[in-house]
Design a protein around this motif. Structure first.
Motif, PDB file in Angstrom:
ATOM      1  N   THR A  97       0.668  -1.271  -0.525  1.00  0.00           N
ATOM      2  CA  THR A  97       0.222  -0.215   0.184  1.00  0.00           C
ATOM      3  C   THR A  97       0.488   1.268   0.238  1.00  0.00           C
ATOM      4  O   THR A  97       0.382   2.564  -0.253  1.00  0.00           O
ATOM      5  CB  THR A  97      -0.816  -0.286   0.730  1.00  0.00           C
ATOM      6  OG1 THR A  97      -0.083   0.055   2.288  1.00  0.00           O
ATOM      7  CG2 THR A  97      -1.544  -1.309   0.884  1.00  0.00           C
ATOM      8  N   ARG A  98       2.041   1.247   0.315  1.00  0.00           N
ATOM      9  CA  ARG A  98       3.280   2.581   0.665  1.00  0.00           C
ATOM     10  C   ARG A  98       3.525   2.489  -0.667  1.00  0.00           C
ATOM     11  O   ARG A  98       4.723   3.444  -0.801  1.00  0.00           O
ATOM     12  CB  ARG A  98       3.854   2.249   1.996  1.00  0.00           C
ATOM     13  CG  ARG A  98       2.901   1.867   3.006  1.00  0.00           C
ATOM     14  CD  ARG A  98       4.333   2.306   4.020  1.00  0.00           C
ATOM     15  NE  ARG A  98       5.001   3.053   3.933  1.00  0.00           N
ATOM     16  CZ  ARG A  98       6.010   3.225   4.815  1.00  0.00           C
ATOM     17  NH1 ARG A  98       5.820   2.415   6.655  1.00  0.00           N
ATOM     18  NH2 ARG A  98       6.713   4.306   5.174  1.00  0.00           N
ATOM     19  N   SER A 122      -6.854   3.377  -0.251  1.00  0.00           N
ATOM     20  CA  SER A 122      -5.548   3.116  -1.110  1.00  0.00           C
ATOM     21  C   SER A 122      -7.006   3.950  -2.730  1.00  0.00           C
ATOM     22  O   SER A 122      -5.727   3.458  -3.984  1.00  0.00           O
ATOM     23  CB  SER A 122      -4.737   2.667  -1.671  1.00  0.00           C
ATOM     24  OG  SER A 122      -4.140   1.727  -0.385  1.00  0.00           O
ATOM     25  N   LEU A 125      -4.574   6.407  -4.488  1.00  0.00           N
ATOM     26  CA  LEU A 125      -3.178   6.121  -5.382  1.00  0.00           C
ATOM     27  C   LEU A 125      -3.323   4.672  -6.294  1.00  0.00           C
ATOM     28  O   LEU A 125      -3.075   4.808  -7.636  1.00  0.00           O
ATOM     29  CB  LEU A 125      -2.495   5.035  -4.353  1.00  0.00           C
ATOM     30  CG  LEU A 125      -1.396   3.730  -4.599  1.00  0.00           C
ATOM     31  CD1 LEU A 125      -0.829   4.259  -5.492  1.00  0.00           C
ATOM     32  CD2 LEU A 125      -1.445   2.808  -3.843  1.00  0.00           C
TER      33      LEU A 125
END
Length: 556
Positions: A97-98, A122, A125
């Motif tokens: 997720t990062r 997310s 993203l």
């Protein structure tokens, strides 16, 4: 006996998915998942997974062997998808997720993902990632995973096909899940962390996952119905296989979206947690929590991902944590080398116990063989605890290979029958190995190999140092020298100077291993699983320029 042959009765493909069916029968009324004010039983989790698997195949049209991606933290849906996606016949691909949108976009295209489950935090993203797809490239279906229990809401239904709970509602709980035609069928696709190079797609089959799951439970000695706290991200090597393992033993899975030392300690006491996995950085975080008090009951911790400094082990165990140390990597999915503890070691002083526990240890029961070899010749190094070589592995949980990258596969899975890990270690006379570094992180100073791990261990023993990482810095005379990046503990009243840190190391290390520069920072760059990103620090060290003999003066 030649007439005795395999038959369907004795050659059913091995898969860890069957653990869920058994859990629903044996532990049906017991709690399976806890998250905030939400909880499920194993019977409910089984039903939900069948419903989602049914919807993935019949409603969303995903076919056997296609990739389904998940971008989510440790929430109940993430746990369920470890079963539901492969039960639909698809291949599970968890994504960190990062990561940034560029990297996520590359992974989705490289894997040819057909469907992406997206946690609501997310959303931006993933939308940014798919916007980077070249024109005429198929965009995967997006399914939103909301989280009302955390007070989080998002309204972007126009960009998503449906929500996760829609799949639960529409699915068929009588669905007969798609069993593998062969135990060699791919089941998961995991991308490497990219801490030292570009991420590669690691493919594992049902057989490997069954082996590593059972082996990890046996080696750690996990009992029936433990209470397991999910501090290890499930997107990191599928939580070292424990999503399936916890079903096998009927555990209670305590999920959490985010954590710090105080949150971990609070959940441990609230749910009477018995087991958890954690990288050394998490142990350091917990042991450095403000005024931590001893635990009410012992908590068994499996740590790995980096060699844990002895000082961190000692502080953590003093609170009541029982630390087991293992070694593995994405290419083997879980722990395949563990520091198998001997009873007689309990009589040793605390410092000696911590030193022994910091070693990675011996192969687990299901691994065929391990060794430490000279990477150029493949010959075993001396068992003297001093001679460094590369760790090589052989066993049933080694990956099938890297997706669409036969050259990278052939580089590490060699014709001599070994998987070459890239990790440098020594073998002690008692047969226990100890990692000294990644091959790319060994510092060669004046012809001497400097283990950054050993230098970091010395730094961690300093009472003011919170975290430490050591990398190579170019040097006019020595070629390269150790450069230390450190953070200091909160509340440190007297901040040590660079010279004082260097002098402290001189008392504990050979002269050539002492850092020639010390850089104080507020925090060190890390991956989402707590690994310090040394490639970032290496670039910073390079920008510092060539060092001359003596103590560096840089501050960043």
């Amino acid at each position: 006996m030649e007439e005795l042959k395999p038959s369907p009765a004795n050659s059913s493909p091995l898969t860890p998915l069957g653990f869920l069916e058994r859990a629903a029968i044996v532990y049906g009324d017991s709690t399976s998942v806890v998250y905030n004010n939400l909880s499920y039983t194993w019977s409910q989790t089984h039903t939900r997974c069948l419903r989602v698997a049914s919807s993935i195949g019949t409603w969303l049209g995903v076919r056997r062997g296609q990739v389904v991606s998940v971008i989510a933290p440790n929430v109940p849906a993430m746990y369920e998808l470890h079963f539901a996606v492969p039960m639909a016949g698809a291949i599970l691909n968890n994504i960190n997720t990062r990561l940034n949108a560029d990297t996520v976009s590359v992974m989705l295209r490289h894997s040819e993902s057909k469907l992406v489950f997206v946690d609501q935090l997310s959303v931006s993203l993933v939308l940014d990632a798919v916007s980077l797809f070249p024109q005429n490239t198929p965009i995967p279906l997006l399914v939103l995973v909301p989280d009302a229990t955390a007070g989080l809401t998002v309204d972007c239904r126009d960009r998503f096909f449906c929500s996760y709970e829609n799949l639960v509602e529409k699915g068929d709980e009588t669905f007969r899940w798609v069993r593998p035609t062969s135990e060699w069928d791919p089941m998961v696709l995991n991308y490497t962390s990219g801490t030292t190079s570009s991420p590669k797609g690691v493919v594992h089959c049902h057989r490997a996952l069954f082996i590593i799951t059972v082996d990890s439970l046996v080696d750690w000695g996990v009992p029936k119905q433990p209470v397991y706290l999910w501090t290890l991200p499930m997107f990191h090597s599928n939580g070292w296989s424990y999503p399936w393992g916890m079903a096998a033993v009927g555990a209670t899975n305590v999920c959490l979206r985010r954590f710090d030392g105080q949150i971990i300690l609070s959940l441990i006491r609230r749910h009477r947690v018995t087991h958890m996995c954690a990288a050394p950085v998490v142990l350091n975080m917990v042991s450095n929590s403000p005024s931590p008090r001893p635990l009410d009951n012992p908590v068994h911790v499996m740590t790995g991902g980096a060699p844990p400094p002895a000082a961190v082990l000692h502080r953590t165990e003093s609170l009541g944590f029982v630390i087991s140390h293992g070694y593995g990597l994405t290419e083997v999915l879980g722990v395949v080398v563990s520091c198998s503890w001997k009873r007689e070691w309990n009589r040793l002083p605390a410092t000696e116990r911590a030193r022994l526990k910091a070693r990675q240890g011996v192969r687990t029961a299901a691994m065929t063989d391990i060794d430490v070899v000279d990477p150029s010749s493949g010959i075993s190094v001396k068992r003297d605890g001093l001679t460094m070589g590369e760790i090589v592995l052989r066993g049933g949980c080694v990956m099938l290979g890297y997706l669409k990258d036969p050259a990278a596969t052939a580089k590490c899975v060699r014709d001599d029958g070994w998987f070459y890990t890239g990790d440098m270690a020594v073998m002690h006379p008692d047969g226990y190995l100890e990692i000294k570094d990644r091959s790319k992180d060994v510092i060669i100073s004046g012809g001497e190999n400097v283990s950054s791990v050993e230098v970091e261990s010395a730094l961690y023993s300093h009472p003011a140092v919170d975290e430490a990482a050591v990398v190579a810095r170019p040097d006019e005379f020595w070629g390269e020298t150790p450069c230390a990046f450190v953070t200091l503990k909160n509340g440190t009243r007297v901040r040590p100077t660079e010279k004082e840190i260097v002098e402290y190391c001189r008392e504990k290390l050979p002269h050539y291993m002492v850092p020639k520069a010390v850089v104080f920072r507020d925090e060190l760059p890390k991956t989402s699983t707590g690994k310090i990103q040394k490639f970032v620090l290496k670039e910073i060290a390079k920008r510092m320029g060539y060092s001359t003999y003596g103590v560096g003066r840089s501050r960043l």
